[in-house]
Every structure is written in C-alpha cells, then in structure tokens.
Design a protein around this motif. Sequence first.
Motif, PDB file in Angstrom:
ATOM      1  N   GLY A   1       0.812  -1.206   0.000  1.00 16.66           N
ATOM      2  CA  GLY A   1       0.000   0.000   0.000  1.00 16.66           C
ATOM      3  C   GLY A   1       0.846   1.256   0.000  1.00 16.66           C
ATOM      4  O   GLY A   1       0.519   2.243  -0.686  1.00 16.66           O
ATOM      5  N   HIS A   2       1.956   1.249   0.726  1.00 12.18           N
ATOM      6  CA  HIS A   2       2.825   2.425   0.748  1.00 12.18           C
ATOM      7  C   HIS A   2       3.571   2.590  -0.576  1.00 12.18           C
ATOM      8  O   HIS A   2       3.917   3.719  -0.954  1.00 12.18           O
ATOM      9  CB  HIS A   2       3.799   2.333   1.925  1.00 12.18           C
ATOM     10  CG  HIS A   2       3.156   2.621   3.249  1.00 12.18           C
ATOM     11  ND1 HIS A   2       2.446   1.650   3.946  1.00 12.18           N
ATOM     12  CD2 HIS A   2       3.064   3.766   3.978  1.00 12.18           C
ATOM     13  CE1 HIS A   2       1.987   2.193   5.064  1.00 12.18           C
ATOM     14  NE2 HIS A   2       2.336   3.462   5.104  1.00 12.18           N
ATOM     15  N   VAL A   3       3.814   1.495  -1.267  1.00 15.25           N
ATOM     16  CA  VAL A   3       4.379   1.609  -2.622  1.00 15.25           C
ATOM     17  C   VAL A   3       3.402   2.351  -3.531  1.00 15.25           C
ATOM     18  O   VAL A   3       3.797   3.188  -4.354  1.00 15.25           O
ATOM     19  CB  VAL A   3       4.706   0.213  -3.189  1.00 15.25           C
ATOM     20  CG1 VAL A   3       5.120   0.310  -4.652  1.00 15.25           C
ATOM     21  CG2 VAL A   3       5.813  -0.446  -2.375  1.00 15.25           C
ATOM     22  N   LEU A   4       2.113   2.075  -3.375  1.00 17.92           N
ATOM     23  CA  LEU A   4       1.102   2.775  -4.168  1.00 17.92           C
ATOM     24  C   LEU A   4       1.048   4.259  -3.818  1.00 17.92           C
ATOM     25  O   LEU A   4       0.868   5.113  -4.702  1.00 17.92           O
ATOM     26  CB  LEU A   4      -0.266   2.131  -3.945  1.00 17.92           C
ATOM     27  CG  LEU A   4      -0.439   0.732  -4.540  1.00 17.92           C
ATOM     28  CD1 LEU A   4      -1.691   0.060  -3.987  1.00 17.92           C
ATOM     29  CD2 LEU A   4      -0.524   0.812  -6.063  1.00 17.92           C
ATOM     30  N   LEU A   5       1.186   4.594  -2.536  1.00 16.07           N
ATOM     31  CA  LEU A   5       1.224   5.999  -2.150  1.00 16.07           C
ATOM     32  C   LEU A   5       2.430   6.692  -2.771  1.00 16.07           C
ATOM     33  O   LEU A   5       2.328   7.839  -3.242  1.00 16.07           O
ATOM     34  CB  LEU A   5       1.279   6.124  -0.621  1.00 16.07           C
ATOM     35  CG  LEU A   5       1.360   7.542  -0.076  1.00 16.07           C
ATOM     36  CD1 LEU A   5       0.114   8.342  -0.426  1.00 16.07           C
ATOM     37  CD2 LEU A   5       1.583   7.536   1.434  1.00 16.07           C
ATOM     38  N   LEU A   6       3.555   6.006  -2.786  1.00 16.72           N
ATOM     39  CA  LEU A   6       4.740   6.550  -3.450  1.00 16.72           C
ATOM     40  C   LEU A   6       4.461   6.789  -4.928  1.00 16.72           C
ATOM     41  O   LEU A   6       4.873   7.812  -5.496  1.00 16.72           O
ATOM     42  CB  LEU A   6       5.915   5.582  -3.270  1.00 16.72           C
ATOM     43  CG  LEU A   6       7.225   5.957  -3.968  1.00 16.72           C
ATOM     44  CD1 LEU A   6       7.759   7.282  -3.436  1.00 16.72           C
ATOM     45  CD2 LEU A   6       8.265   4.849  -3.781  1.00 16.72           C
ATOM     46  N   GLY A   7       3.729   5.862  -5.550  1.00 15.38           N
ATOM     47  CA  GLY A   7       3.370   6.035  -6.955  1.00 15.38           C
ATOM     48  C   GLY A   7       2.509   7.271  -7.181  1.00 15.38           C
ATOM     49  O   GLY A   7       2.682   7.993  -8.173  1.00 15.38           O
ATOM     50  N   ALA A   8       1.573   7.539  -6.269  1.00 16.89           N
ATOM     51  CA  ALA A   8       0.732   8.737  -6.386  1.00 16.89           C
ATOM     52  C   ALA A   8       1.580  10.004  -6.304  1.00 16.89           C
ATOM     53  O   ALA A   8       1.374  10.965  -7.071  1.00 16.89           O
ATOM     54  CB  ALA A   8      -0.334   8.739  -5.295  1.00 16.89           C
ATOM     55  N   ALA A   9       2.556  10.024  -5.390  1.00 13.61           N
ATOM     56  CA  ALA A   9       3.429  11.195  -5.255  1.00 13.61           C
ATOM     57  C   ALA A   9       4.273  11.390  -6.511  1.00 13.61           C
ATOM     58  O   ALA A   9       4.421  12.517  -7.015  1.00 13.61           O
ATOM     59  CB  ALA A   9       4.322  11.035  -4.025  1.00 13.61           C
ATOM     60  N   LEU A  10       4.820  10.298  -7.038  1.00  8.90           N
ATOM     61  CA  LEU A  10       5.653  10.408  -8.238  1.00  8.90           C
ATOM     62  C   LEU A  10       4.837  10.855  -9.445  1.00  8.90           C
ATOM     63  O   LEU A  10       5.338  11.590 -10.305  1.00  8.90           O
ATOM     64  CB  LEU A  10       6.327   9.059  -8.524  1.00  8.90           C
ATOM     65  CG  LEU A  10       7.357   8.599  -7.477  1.00  8.90           C
ATOM     66  CD1 LEU A  10       7.889   7.222  -7.831  1.00  8.90           C
ATOM     67  CD2 LEU A  10       8.500   9.614  -7.359  1.00  8.90           C
ATOM     68  N   LEU A  11       3.581  10.419  -9.513  1.00  4.53           N
ATOM     69  CA  LEU A  11       2.729  10.839 -10.623  1.00  4.53           C
ATOM     70  C   LEU A  11       2.469  12.343 -10.568  1.00  4.53           C
ATOM     71  O   LEU A  11       2.431  13.025 -11.607  1.00  4.53           O
ATOM     72  CB  LEU A  11       1.419  10.065 -10.571  1.00  4.53           C
ATOM     73  CG  LEU A  11       0.486  10.165 -11.794  1.00  4.53           C
ATOM     74  CD1 LEU A  11       1.212   9.742 -13.058  1.00  4.53           C
ATOM     75  CD2 LEU A  11      -0.748   9.305 -11.579  1.00  4.53           C
ATOM     76  N   LEU A  12       2.290  12.886  -9.355  1.00  4.18           N
ATOM     77  CA  LEU A  12       2.101  14.329  -9.214  1.00  4.18           C
ATOM     78  C   LEU A  12       3.368  15.102  -9.569  1.00  4.18           C
ATOM     79  O   LEU A  12       3.294  16.247 -10.025  1.00  4.18           O
ATOM     80  CB  LEU A  12       1.677  14.669  -7.783  1.00  4.18           C
ATOM     81  CG  LEU A  12       0.199  14.477  -7.449  1.00  4.18           C
ATOM     82  CD1 LEU A  12      -0.021  14.609  -5.951  1.00  4.18           C
ATOM     83  CD2 LEU A  12      -0.658  15.486  -8.197  1.00  4.18           C
ATOM     84  N   LEU A  13       4.528  14.477  -9.374  1.00  7.86           N
ATOM     85  CA  LEU A  13       5.793  15.138  -9.700  1.00  7.86           C
ATOM     86  C   LEU A  13       6.163  14.995 -11.173  1.00  7.86           C
ATOM     87  O   LEU A  13       6.951  15.793 -11.690  1.00  7.86           O
ATOM     88  CB  LEU A  13       6.919  14.543  -8.838  1.00  7.86           C
ATOM     89  CG  LEU A  13       6.876  14.872  -7.341  1.00  7.86           C
ATOM     90  CD1 LEU A  13       7.878  14.015  -6.582  1.00  7.86           C
ATOM     91  CD2 LEU A  13       7.151  16.354  -7.100  1.00  7.86           C
ATOM     92  N   ALA A  14       5.618  13.998 -11.832  1.00 13.54           N
ATOM     93  CA  ALA A  14       5.987  13.719 -13.225  1.00 13.54           C
ATOM     94  C   ALA A  14       5.374  14.753 -14.172  1.00 13.54           C
ATOM     95  O   ALA A  14       4.331  15.338 -13.876  1.00 13.54           O
ATOM     96  CB  ALA A  14       5.519  12.316 -13.604  1.00 13.54           C
ATOM     97  N   PRO A  15       6.010  14.962 -15.328  1.00 16.92           N
ATOM     98  CA  PRO A  15       5.468  15.912 -16.324  1.00 16.92           C
ATOM     99  C   PRO A  15       4.297  15.314 -17.106  1.00 16.92           C
ATOM    100  O   PRO A  15       4.316  15.234 -18.334  1.00 16.92           O
ATOM    101  CB  PRO A  15       6.675  16.185 -17.225  1.00 16.92           C
ATOM    102  CG  PRO A  15       7.495  14.940 -17.142  1.00 16.92           C
ATOM    103  CD  PRO A  15       7.324  14.423 -15.730  1.00 16.92           C
ATOM    104  N   VAL A  16       3.278  14.881 -16.366  1.00 19.12           N
ATOM    105  CA  VAL A  16       2.079  14.299 -16.978  1.00 19.12           C
ATOM    106  C   VAL A  16       1.086  15.425 -17.260  1.00 19.12           C
ATOM    107  O   VAL A  16       0.904  16.305 -16.416  1.00 19.12           O
ATOM    108  CB  VAL A  16       1.445  13.248 -16.040  1.00 19.12           C
ATOM    109  CG1 VAL A  16       0.179  12.662 -16.646  1.00 19.12           C
ATOM    110  CG2 VAL A  16       2.447  12.155 -15.719  1.00 19.12           C
ATOM    111  N   PRO A  17       0.441  15.435 -18.436  1.00 19.97           N
ATOM    112  CA  PRO A  17      -0.545  16.487 -18.715  1.00 19.97           C
ATOM    113  C   PRO A  17      -1.634  16.524 -17.646  1.00 19.97           C
ATOM    114  O   PRO A  17      -2.055  15.489 -17.118  1.00 19.97           O
ATOM    115  CB  PRO A  17      -1.120  16.086 -20.082  1.00 19.97           C
ATOM    116  CG  PRO A  17      -0.062  15.234 -20.699  1.00 19.97           C
ATOM    117  CD  PRO A  17       0.607  14.512 -19.569  1.00 19.97           C
ATOM    118  N   ALA A  18      -2.079  17.722 -17.308  1.00 18.39           N
ATOM    119  CA  ALA A  18      -3.106  17.903 -16.282  1.00 18.39           C
ATOM    120  C   ALA A  18      -4.461  17.535 -16.857  1.00 18.39           C
ATOM    121  O   ALA A  18      -5.221  18.385 -17.305  1.00 18.39           O
ATOM    122  CB  ALA A  18      -3.102  19.338 -15.786  1.00 18.39           C
TER     123      ALA A  18
END
Length: 419
Positions: A305-322
């Motif tokens: 579950g904490h790996v998934l939370l890390l994934g959410a943080a990295l997605l917010l940091l990534a240059p992904v279109p809003a």
Amino acid sequence: MYLSTSRASDIAGNTPAPKGPLRAVPGTVFALGLVSLVTDVSAEMVTAVLPLYLMAGLGMSPLAFGALDGLHQGATAVLRLAGGRIADRTRRHKLVAGAGYALSAACKAALLAVATPWSVAAVLAADRTGKGLRTAPRDALISLSVPPGEQGRAFGVHRALDTAGALLGPLAAFGVLWVAVDGYEAVFTVSCCVAVLGVVLLALFVREAPAPTTAPARAARPATPPVRTLLRLPGLRGLCLTAAVLGLFTVGDAFLYLLLQRRLDLSAAYFPLLPVGTAAVFLLAALPVGRLADRLGRRRVFLGGHVLLLGAALLLLAPVPAGSLLVVGVLAALGLFYAATDGVLMAAAGPLLPAGLRTTGLAVLQTAQALARFAGSLLFGSAWTLWGPGAALGLAATGLLLSLVAVAVFGGTRADRPS
C-alpha cells in the motif's frame, strides 16, 4: 449484500456465517460498519471543504495547515492509549467508543460558533480527540468478533462500509455548496445532524464484546505498565516500528488534493469531489484487499500500500498532462493505499494480542503511527513553506522510498497468515 444474509433484527448479533467467499460477517461487525458509514458522511463533509475553508477562506498558511493536519493525525495519541486502557479494564468497549462518537458530534455543532483559524483548529482537535477515544475500542470489538483467520475480511467489510460514508460525505458537501454559495455553515449544520444519527445507531444496534474466558483476574494482572508489557509481545514491536517509520513520510491526502487542484486549476466548488474518487476506489477494494491480506500476508500488503502511495506522489511530480490520466492515477493509487493499509494493519495486530489487552494493544499501534504522521505533517508543511509544494513532495517521496527499503531489508516481509 451483507444485510440480505440475515434478518434485520439480527443486525446487532453474531449470527452464524454460511460457507463461501461472500458469507455474512458477524452482526457486530456489520452494525459498527453502519455506524462508521454514517459518522464518515458527517466527518468527510467537513474534511472535504476544510483545506479551502482554512487556507482560502480564513487565510491559514501552509505551515499552519500542516500543523493542523498533524493534529488530525497525532495530537490525540494519549487519548488513544487512555481509551484503550479504559476499555480493557472496564470491558466496556461500546461505552468508551460511544463517548468518542458523542464528542465528535458535539464538535460538529461547535464549528458553527467559531470563525478564526485557530478557534476552528481547537474544535477540530477536540473532534480528533473523540476519534482517538473511539477508534481502538471499535477495532477491538471487530477483532474480538471473528477468529484470527478472518481478521482481514472482517476489517475489510467494516472499512468498505466506512468508506461508503467517505464517498457520500464529499458528495453531500458538494451538493450543499452547490445550493448555498460559500455555505460552509450549512455544511457544518448537516454534518452535525448526521453525526448524531451515528451515535443513535451505535446505542441501538451495537452489542458489547463478550468477556474473554481466559482473561486474568484483576488481582492477577501484571504490575508492569501495559505499554511496556505489550511491546514485549512477539511481532507487535516490529509492527509499531514499521507503522511509525512509514508514517513519518506518509503525505496527508489533504495536501495531495491541494497539489492536484493546483495542477488541474480546479474550481473551489469542485474541490470536494476529489475525495470521492479516492473513496470509491477504497470502497471497491477494501474487502478484496482484506481477503488478499489474509492469504498473502498482512505485512506484505501493508508495505504494498505504501508503494502505491509513493506512486501517487511520483505521478504528481511527473510531467504528466493535467488531465484525466493524472486525476485517475492519483486518486486510484490513493484509494488502493488506504485499502491496503487502514484495516490491514489492525488485522495484522489483532491475533498478536490477548483478548484482555486487545484494545490497549491496538491503541499502542495506532499511537505509534499517529505520532509519526503528526511529525510528518509538520515536516511537510514546513518544507512547503520554505521551498514550495514540489520540493516538499519530492522530499517526502524520497523519504518514503528509503523507508520502504529499510523496512523490507531489516524488518522482513514474511507472511503472517494465521496457522
């Protein structure tokens, strides 16, 4: 689904469970789930509007909001221990939990009488005190109602019902704000009424846990302080350490929603809808993930579950279109994080604890996690104030990654399925 398997008059009882993956849970678990559903509707109505109400409406700084978010997580740690100890000594889990629910309901009414950031913070701290008082006795009632091999499923059912309330609460807040522009007082009024209903349901339908047949007599209880005694139990100390280390770098969902709103440039009126996505995923995943934890190992699922939370943080940091990909990715990861950690941690601890100290032991674990999250919220709010939201999230993600590696290497990820 669960109500249909038993008569309505059996809601409060522990009815025999039929065989099969969808067999009924004990009535106590279901009744507590209904209480949590209603209470979470009330709580999440307030939580959904709180970040904007405090930071945009009342001018609270990110650092101050971080301190307040920390209060939500850890300022009631002593009350968790006190509530657990009182419930175990008196064997009145329902009464102690009821006092916590009643205090939180009173605080919803008090929100109507305050209008400054720190007076609101004081009321919210009292509300969290109620939550701290009731959580361990409530979870002990659930744990004492089912055998060790079904702890994950029972907590999954409860958390699914609880999360249904978390799903409905922001929708209710959105509806109130849609009708009444800047209608924060209307949100608080409706929230108070719903909270009172939760207290009534607890009084009418939840039954006290049976006294353990092997409970030691009062005179035979060890003189060692209970916390020290409990931390000597095999496995509990490791669970407390794991929860604390990971909790220190667990970014509060309110901060994640604020960051997501900034990326999307989302209107304030739609802000309460962000928790709805998280709650929907949590609702759908709570029971399957709980059953998976019973089979695969609760510690492993908790770390996942904490790996998934890390994934959410990295997605917010990534240059992904809003756009939709960012929204769905962050909210889905956050919902799965809660499904894999909230009830699973309690299910992992329950079988390690003797019935007579079950509430106190769960309170010790919750306190370790809450204090760590309190410190983490202060650190994140400070980093946001000093270096900005992006840098703060990057530091938190780095800390969480290092913590996961440390726990996996030194703490182990052995399965803890009941024999």
